[in-house]
Design a protein around this motif. Structure first.
Motif, PDB file in Angstrom:
ATOM      1  N   ARG A 303       8.023  21.562 -15.529  1.00  0.00           N
ATOM      2  CA  ARG A 303       7.877  22.820 -14.790  1.00  0.00           C
ATOM      3  C   ARG A 303       7.142  23.868 -15.611  1.00  0.00           C
ATOM      4  O   ARG A 303       6.460  24.734 -15.050  1.00  0.00           O
ATOM      5  N   THR A 304       7.259  23.806 -16.932  1.00  0.00           N
ATOM      6  CA  THR A 304       6.551  24.782 -17.766  1.00  0.00           C
ATOM      7  C   THR A 304       5.057  24.514 -17.822  1.00  0.00           C
ATOM      8  O   THR A 304       4.281  25.405 -18.197  1.00  0.00           O
ATOM      9  N   ILE A 305       4.630  23.293 -17.476  1.00  0.00           N
ATOM     10  CA  ILE A 305       3.200  22.959 -17.542  1.00  0.00           C
ATOM     11  C   ILE A 305       2.628  22.703 -16.151  1.00  0.00           C
ATOM     12  O   ILE A 305       1.618  22.018 -16.000  1.00  0.00           O
ATOM     13  N   GLY A 306       3.289  23.226 -15.139  1.00  0.00           N
ATOM     14  CA  GLY A 306       2.760  23.124 -13.783  1.00  0.00           C
ATOM     15  C   GLY A 306       3.092  21.851 -13.053  1.00  0.00           C
ATOM     16  O   GLY A 306       2.522  21.581 -11.982  1.00  0.00           O
ATOM     17  N   GLY A 307       3.979  21.023 -13.621  1.00  0.00           N
ATOM     18  CA  GLY A 307       4.450  19.829 -12.940  1.00  0.00           C
ATOM     19  C   GLY A 307       3.615  18.589 -13.145  1.00  0.00           C
ATOM     20  O   GLY A 307       4.004  17.505 -12.706  1.00  0.00           O
ATOM     21  N   ARG A 308       2.485  18.707 -13.787  1.00  0.00           N
ATOM     22  CA  ARG A 308       1.605  17.554 -13.994  1.00  0.00           C
ATOM     23  C   ARG A 308       1.617  17.174 -15.469  1.00  0.00           C
ATOM     24  O   ARG A 308       1.166  17.943 -16.313  1.00  0.00           O
ATOM     25  N   ALA A 309       2.107  15.969 -15.752  1.00  0.00           N
ATOM     26  CA  ALA A 309       2.224  15.532 -17.138  1.00  0.00           C
ATOM     27  C   ALA A 309       0.876  15.107 -17.703  1.00  0.00           C
ATOM     28  O   ALA A 309       0.026  14.580 -16.970  1.00  0.00           O
ATOM     29  N   PRO A 310       0.650  15.310 -18.993  1.00  0.00           N
ATOM     30  CA  PRO A 310      -0.570  14.784 -19.614  1.00  0.00           C
ATOM     31  C   PRO A 310      -0.543  13.263 -19.601  1.00  0.00           C
ATOM     32  O   PRO A 310       0.530  12.654 -19.575  1.00  0.00           O
ATOM     33  N   GLN A 311      -1.700  12.651 -19.627  1.00  0.00           N
ATOM     34  CA  GLN A 311      -1.787  11.195 -19.546  1.00  0.00           C
ATOM     35  C   GLN A 311      -2.662  10.661 -20.670  1.00  0.00           C
ATOM     36  O   GLN A 311      -3.803  11.087 -20.834  1.00  0.00           O
ATOM     37  N   ARG A 312      -2.117   9.739 -21.452  1.00  0.00           N
ATOM     38  CA  ARG A 312      -2.895   9.120 -22.512  1.00  0.00           C
ATOM     39  C   ARG A 312      -4.071   8.361 -21.924  1.00  0.00           C
ATOM     40  O   ARG A 312      -3.943   7.624 -20.947  1.00  0.00           O
ATOM     41  N   ALA A 313      -5.222   8.509 -22.559  1.00  0.00           N
ATOM     42  CA  ALA A 313      -6.435   7.890 -22.037  1.00  0.00           C
ATOM     43  C   ALA A 313      -6.400   6.373 -22.133  1.00  0.00           C
ATOM     44  O   ALA A 313      -7.092   5.676 -21.373  1.00  0.00           O
ATOM     45  N   ASP A 314      -5.595   5.840 -23.070  1.00  0.00           N
ATOM     46  CA  ASP A 314      -5.572   4.392 -23.266  1.00  0.00           C
ATOM     47  C   ASP A 314      -4.500   3.698 -22.447  1.00  0.00           C
ATOM     48  O   ASP A 314      -4.278   2.499 -22.595  1.00  0.00           O
ATOM     49  N   ARG A 315      -3.805   4.436 -21.596  1.00  0.00           N
ATOM     50  CA  ARG A 315      -2.756   3.848 -20.758  1.00  0.00           C
ATOM     51  C   ARG A 315      -3.059   4.118 -19.290  1.00  0.00           C
ATOM     52  O   ARG A 315      -3.485   5.220 -18.932  1.00  0.00           O
ATOM     53  N   PRO A 316      -2.835   3.137 -18.425  1.00  0.00           N
ATOM     54  CA  PRO A 316      -3.052   3.379 -16.995  1.00  0.00           C
ATOM     55  C   PRO A 316      -2.015   4.349 -16.450  1.00  0.00           C
ATOM     56  O   PRO A 316      -0.867   4.378 -16.903  1.00  0.00           O
ATOM     57  N   SER A 317      -2.417   5.151 -15.497  1.00  0.00           N
ATOM     58  CA  SER A 317      -1.493   6.091 -14.883  1.00  0.00           C
ATOM     59  C   SER A 317      -0.517   5.322 -14.000  1.00  0.00           C
ATOM     60  O   SER A 317      -0.928   4.601 -13.092  1.00  0.00           O
ATOM     61  N   PRO A 318       0.801   5.429 -14.256  1.00  0.00           N
ATOM     62  CA  PRO A 318       1.760   4.629 -13.502  1.00  0.00           C
ATOM     63  C   PRO A 318       2.089   5.253 -12.154  1.00  0.00           C
ATOM     64  O   PRO A 318       1.804   6.420 -11.893  1.00  0.00           O
ATOM     65  N   GLY A 319       2.706   4.454 -11.286  1.00  0.00           N
ATOM     66  CA  GLY A 319       3.186   4.982 -10.023  1.00  0.00           C
ATOM     67  C   GLY A 319       2.801   4.124  -8.832  1.00  0.00           C
ATOM     68  O   GLY A 319       1.811   3.389  -8.874  1.00  0.00           O
ATOM     69  N   LEU A 320       3.579   4.238  -7.799  1.00  0.00           N
ATOM     70  CA  LEU A 320       3.400   3.455  -6.586  1.00  0.00           C
ATOM     71  C   LEU A 320       2.646   4.271  -5.543  1.00  0.00           C
ATOM     72  O   LEU A 320       3.088   5.361  -5.164  1.00  0.00           O
ATOM     73  N   PRO A 321       1.506   3.766  -5.055  1.00  0.00           N
ATOM     74  CA  PRO A 321       0.799   4.486  -3.980  1.00  0.00           C
ATOM     75  C   PRO A 321       1.704   4.676  -2.775  1.00  0.00           C
ATOM     76  O   PRO A 321       2.466   3.774  -2.400  1.00  0.00           O
ATOM     77  N   ARG A 322       1.601   5.843  -2.151  1.00  0.00           N
ATOM     78  CA  ARG A 322       2.502   6.150  -1.047  1.00  0.00           C
ATOM     79  C   ARG A 322       2.336   5.183   0.125  1.00  0.00           C
ATOM     80  O   ARG A 322       3.308   4.832   0.801  1.00  0.00           O
ATOM     81  N   GLU A 323       1.099   4.752   0.393  1.00  0.00           N
ATOM     82  CA  GLU A 323       0.899   3.831   1.510  1.00  0.00           C
ATOM     83  C   GLU A 323       1.564   2.478   1.246  1.00  0.00           C
ATOM     84  O   GLU A 323       2.081   1.837   2.158  1.00  0.00           O
ATOM     85  N   LYS A 324       1.592   2.066  -0.020  1.00  0.00           N
ATOM     86  CA  LYS A 324       2.234   0.799  -0.382  1.00  0.00           C
ATOM     87  C   LYS A 324       3.754   0.939  -0.250  1.00  0.00           C
ATOM     88  O   LYS A 324       4.441   0.014   0.192  1.00  0.00           O
ATOM     89  N   GLU A 325       4.267   2.087  -0.658  1.00  0.00           N
ATOM     90  CA  GLU A 325       5.692   2.349  -0.505  1.00  0.00           C
ATOM     91  C   GLU A 325       6.077   2.344   0.963  1.00  0.00           C
ATOM     92  O   GLU A 325       7.089   1.751   1.363  1.00  0.00           O
ATOM     93  N   ALA A 326       5.258   2.989   1.799  1.00  0.00           N
ATOM     94  CA  ALA A 326       5.557   3.095   3.232  1.00  0.00           C
ATOM     95  C   ALA A 326       5.573   1.730   3.899  1.00  0.00           C
ATOM     96  O   ALA A 326       6.386   1.480   4.808  1.00  0.00           O
ATOM     97  N   GLN A 327       4.724   0.824   3.466  1.00  0.00           N
ATOM     98  CA  GLN A 327       4.701  -0.513   4.047  1.00  0.00           C
ATOM     99  C   GLN A 327       6.032  -1.224   3.865  1.00  0.00           C
ATOM    100  O   GLN A 327       6.486  -1.947   4.762  1.00  0.00           O
ATOM    101  N   VAL A 328       6.656  -1.020   2.699  1.00  0.00           N
ATOM    102  CA  VAL A 328       7.950  -1.652   2.461  1.00  0.00           C
ATOM    103  C   VAL A 328       9.046  -0.925   3.212  1.00  0.00           C
ATOM    104  O   VAL A 328       9.912  -1.549   3.868  1.00  0.00           O
ATOM    105  N   LEU A 329       9.031   0.400   3.166  1.00  0.00           N
ATOM    106  CA  LEU A 329      10.086   1.170   3.824  1.00  0.00           C
ATOM    107  C   LEU A 329      10.063   0.994   5.342  1.00  0.00           C
ATOM    108  O   LEU A 329      11.112   1.003   5.997  1.00  0.00           O
ATOM    109  N   ASP A 330       8.874   0.830   5.895  1.00  0.00           N
ATOM    110  CA  ASP A 330       8.744   0.723   7.358  1.00  0.00           C
ATOM    111  C   ASP A 330       8.697  -0.717   7.843  1.00  0.00           C
ATOM    112  O   ASP A 330       8.650  -0.955   9.060  1.00  0.00           O
ATOM    113  N   GLY A 331       8.694  -1.663   6.900  1.00  0.00           N
ATOM    114  CA  GLY A 331       8.546  -3.052   7.295  1.00  0.00           C
ATOM    115  C   GLY A 331       9.821  -3.666   7.863  1.00  0.00           C
ATOM    116  O   GLY A 331      10.903  -3.114   7.775  1.00  0.00           O
TER     117      GLY A 331
END
Length: 331
Positions: A303-331
């Motif tokens: 919250r002190t940095i606006g809610g967006r965490a810094p990301q190391r350039a040598d690591r992929p940004s993690p997380g599940l795309p919302r459309e992929k999540e919705a496919q499972v939740l709505d399936g």
């Protein structure tokens, strides 16, 4: 105590510097200057990957009781720094990783388990595990086994995280609504809060510890359910966790660990990463705080940095795309 931190502005390095300053230690940081270190630390500038990049460190003179190095790329950078400092520092602390153990490793594996091959002279970076092992060998080669502490950290969470695992869960849950929660709910997690890692590392310097230590909590320090419930409480979200069997998650083509950070389904990889033996570090004073504390502190920092965490350039940004999540939740 006089401490030299190589780095010192992000995640592990920053936590170490903050803790050392709070103890009243005399702290010097050596880094490229992309980020400012915590107030109170003396600063030396240099890029250890560049030709003659250690000149500022060489020209500065001075001696330190210990050096802490969390380098994760080419081992030759650890080799060069350690050789330069071998006669000017009492101990070398290399923050390594449990990744140095080959995968899969059996549950309960301790510091005597086999490790991957590595070379202190490797000037490239194409394999994280081999790079960390090469860094270990570089530190020991310059300082000797009796003056080198190898901190083999497990999964690290907490404030300043620049990998994005816990920040992603917090951001997703803060959005609210139905949230895909990978089961089972009572699946045990093994990790370490970065502040506990920093505190134990500095304590270990004072105790003159040497050799390898698996720096991570005991298995089952928290569960997947406890982690996500803590995210809901901390953010005040109306999120509703939809617990989903591992088979269904995997059947949807969702990648454990990367698309669903922290989580691994039960199996060999889970055993390797969440069921290791940490008795040596725990017996040497490692204290691991409750999961609510880790989650709350990470959210407060975000919250002190606006809610967006810094990301190391040598690591992929993690997380599940919302459309992929919705496919499972709505399936």
């Amino acid at each position: 105590m006089r401490l030299l931190m190589l780095g010192g502005t992000e995640f592990v390095g920053r936590a170490v510097v903050e803790d050392a300053l709070a103890r009243g230690w005399d702290v010097t940081v050596f880094n490229r200057g992309r980020n400012e270190p915590p107030p109170g630390a003396a600063v030396l500038r240099g890029d250890r990957t560049a030709p003659d990049g250690l000149r500022a460190l060489a020209d500065a003179g001075g001696e330190w009781d210990a050096v802490v190095d969390a380098w994760s790329w080419a081992p030759s950078a650890v080799r060069d720094a350690a050789r330069l400092l071998a006669g000017r520092a009492g101990r070398y602390v290399y923050v390594s990783s449990r990744s140095v153990y080959p995968l899969p490793s059996p549950p309960g594996a301790d510091e005597d388990a086999p490790v991957v091959e590595g070379s202190p002279d490797d000037e490239g970076f194409d394999d994280y595990a081999r790079a960390k092992r090469g860094g270990e060998l570089a530190a020991v080669g310059a300082f000797g086994a009796d003056r080198t502490l190898l901190v083999r950290a497990g999964l690290i969470l907490g404030p300043y995280e620049n990998i994005g695992r816990l920040p992603w869960w917090l951001a997703r849950i803060a959005e609210g609504g139905r949230v895909l929660a990978p089961g089972p709910r009572d699946l045990g997690l093994q990790y370490i809060d970065v502040r506990d890692l920093a505190a134990w590392t500095l304590d270990a310097i004072g105790k003159r510890l040497a050799g390898p230590y698996n720096a991570v909590s005991a298995p089952g320090h928290a569960t997947m359910g406890e982690l996500l419930d803590a995210c809901i409480r901390t953010t005040g979200s109306d999120a509703r966790l939809v617990w989903t069997d591992p088979e269904r998650v995997l059947g949807a083509g969702i990648e454990p660990w990367t698309e669903l950070p922290v989580w691994l389904p039960p199996g060999e990889l889970y055993d390797s990463l969440h069921l290791s033996n940490a008795d040596r570090a725990l017996s040497a004073g490692l204290h691991c705080r409750p999961v609510d504390d880790t989650v709350a502190a990470t959210w407060a920092w975000l919250r002190t940095i606006g809610g967006r965490a810094p990301q190391r350039a040598d690591r992929p940004s993690p997380g599940l795309p919302r459309e992929k999540e919705a496919q499972v939740l709505d399936g």
